[in-house]
Design a protein around this motif. Structure first.
Motif, mmCIF file in Angstrom:
data_model
loop_
_atom_site.group_PDB
_atom_site.id
_atom_site.type_symbol
_atom_site.label_atom_id
_atom_site.label_comp_id
_atom_site.label_asym_id
_atom_site.label_seq_id
_atom_site.Cartn_x
_atom_site.Cartn_y
_atom_site.Cartn_z
ATOM 1 N N ASP A 13 -1.309 -8.642 -0.266
ATOM 2 C CA ASP A 13 -0.665 -7.490 -0.931
ATOM 3 C C ASP A 13 -1.472 -7.054 -2.155
ATOM 4 O OD1 ASP A 13 1.451 -7.278 0.826
ATOM 5 O OD2 ASP A 13 2.794 -8.537 -0.367
ATOM 6 N N ASP A 14 -1.904 -8.042 -2.952
ATOM 7 C CA ASP A 14 -2.702 -7.715 -4.144
ATOM 8 C C ASP A 14 -4.013 -7.031 -3.768
ATOM 9 O OD1 ASP A 14 -0.823 -8.725 -5.886
ATOM 10 O OD2 ASP A 14 -1.898 -10.607 -6.298
ATOM 11 N N ASP A 17 -3.260 -3.484 -2.964
ATOM 12 C CA ASP A 17 -3.057 -2.760 -4.231
ATOM 13 C C ASP A 17 -4.388 -2.524 -4.947
ATOM 14 O OD1 ASP A 17 -0.239 -2.302 -4.310
ATOM 15 O OD2 ASP A 17 0.093 -4.410 -4.804
ATOM 16 N N HIS A 20 -6.157 0.419 -3.599
ATOM 17 C CA HIS A 20 -5.545 1.692 -3.986
ATOM 18 C C HIS A 20 -5.789 1.996 -5.464
ATOM 19 C CE1 HIS A 20 -2.567 1.299 -0.376
ATOM 20 N NE2 HIS A 20 -3.826 1.325 -0.027
ATOM 21 N N CYS A 57 -4.477 -0.538 4.508
ATOM 22 C CA CYS A 57 -3.162 -1.171 4.684
ATOM 23 C C CYS A 57 -3.379 -2.666 4.961
ATOM 24 C CB CYS A 57 -2.422 -0.568 5.878
ATOM 25 S SG CYS A 57 -2.118 1.185 5.741
ATOM 26 N N LYS A 234 -0.788 -0.655 -10.743
ATOM 27 C CA LYS A 234 -0.134 -0.926 -9.451
ATOM 28 C C LYS A 234 1.038 0.023 -9.238
ATOM 29 C CE LYS A 234 2.502 -4.745 -8.147
ATOM 30 N NZ LYS A 234 2.657 -6.194 -7.902
ATOM 31 N N ALA A 235 1.845 0.203 -10.297
ATOM 32 C CA ALA A 235 2.993 1.112 -10.176
ATOM 33 C C ALA A 235 2.522 2.534 -9.894
ATOM 34 C CB ALA A 235 3.825 1.073 -11.463
ATOM 35 N N ALA A 237 -0.328 3.484 -8.517
ATOM 36 C CA ALA A 237 -0.934 3.583 -7.187
ATOM 37 C C ALA A 237 0.143 3.574 -6.110
ATOM 38 C CB ALA A 237 -1.926 2.438 -6.979
ATOM 39 N N ARG A 238 1.185 2.751 -6.301
ATOM 40 C CA ARG A 238 2.267 2.704 -5.291
ATOM 41 C C ARG A 238 3.079 3.979 -5.284
ATOM 42 N NH1 ARG A 238 4.670 -3.422 -4.578
ATOM 43 N NH2 ARG A 238 2.705 -4.333 -3.878
ATOM 44 N N ARG A 241 1.377 6.368 -2.994
ATOM 45 C CA ARG A 241 0.972 5.847 -1.684
ATOM 46 C C ARG A 241 1.661 6.600 -0.547
ATOM 47 N NH1 ARG A 241 1.443 -0.576 -0.453
ATOM 48 N NH2 ARG A 241 0.089 -0.784 -2.255
#
Ligand code: MN
Length: 241
Positions: A13-14, A17, A20, A57, A234-235, A237-238, A241
């Motif tokens: 997951d990291d 991220d 991204h 992904c 991260k926030a 980029a998400r 997404r």
């Protein structure tokens, strides 16, 4: 069990991220890549298949041997320059993540015969006494496409990197390393920021750089707070997404 299925799912997951974030920050575009060393098998690393980082992904992550051989890519294409990652993991047991980038503000410092990339602000203390420059002609002569497309070139790059945290690649880009994925991402972002500021300072004239002692001290204090930019990036980029 394949290296990919034994990796910590949170690490994958990291890594997604990180792909991204680096896309969003303009460090990677359609090209460049980020890898992480396998958390349970140090002789493997994880890297996306051949694609634009911002579109990666979980399903696109592939595991590799340190000589660049893909373990579970199947018939999917892999990055030509994966040898950068494996060679550095072999040469540097302390390195847990690698970012290879063509980020544009850094490139002038790969070609200037006069100016080196050096830390101009406290956020980039990891640049220490200045980033070394890899000259591919020294290893492969004239007429290459400048890409690190085999393990021999990867080993030569790792040798020029030495104990540093960032190596520039003449006429090409840079490679940044870290003891964690978060720190490798942080350093790749701030290598680009530093390059931008340094170019501006050089236009004003005669910049003052951090001393080696300042660079060391600043690196310790800013990098101890790496969770803060990581959470922000991260926030962000998400959210897109
Ligand atoms: Mn490249």
């Amino acid at each position: 069990m394949s290296p990919l299925s034994s990796a910590d799912p949170a690490l994958i997951d990291d890594l997604v991220d990180a792909n991204h974030i680096l896309g969003m920050q303009g460090v990677l575009d359609a090209f460049g890549h980020v890898s992480v060393r396998h958390d349970r098998s140090p002789a493997h690393f994880l890297l996306a298949r051949n694609m634009a980082p911002a579109q990666v992904c979980r399903e696109d992550i592939v595991s590799f041997e340190l000589d660049g051989t893909p373990v579970d890519a199947g018939d999917r294409r892999v990055y030509l320059e994966r040898f950068i990652h494996g060679a550095i993991y072999r040469a540097r047991p302390d390195v847990m993540a690698v970012v290879h980038s063509h980020s544009p503000a850094v490139v002038p410092f790969t070609v200037s015969r006069r100016e080196r990339l050096r830390p101009v602000c406290h956020m980039s203390g990891f640049l220490g006494g200045g980033a070394p420059v890899f000259e591919i002609r020294d290893v492969a002569g004239d007429g290459t496409d400048l890409l690190v497309r085999d393990d021999r070139l990867g080993r030569a790059l790792a040798q020029v990197l030495g104990p540093s945290h960032c190596v520039l690649m003449r006429g090409h880009g840079s490679t940044t390393v870290g003891p964690s994925l978060k720190l490798a991402v942080y350093r790749a972002v701030y290598a680009e920021v530093n390059a931008r500021i340094q170019s501006q300072a050089l236009q004003l004239g005669d910049p003052q750089y951090l001393s080696a002692e300042e660079a060391q001290a600043a690196m310790a204090s800013t990098e101890g707070q790496v969770d803060r930019p990581w959470a922000l990036w991260k926030a962000a980029a998400r959210a897109i997404r």
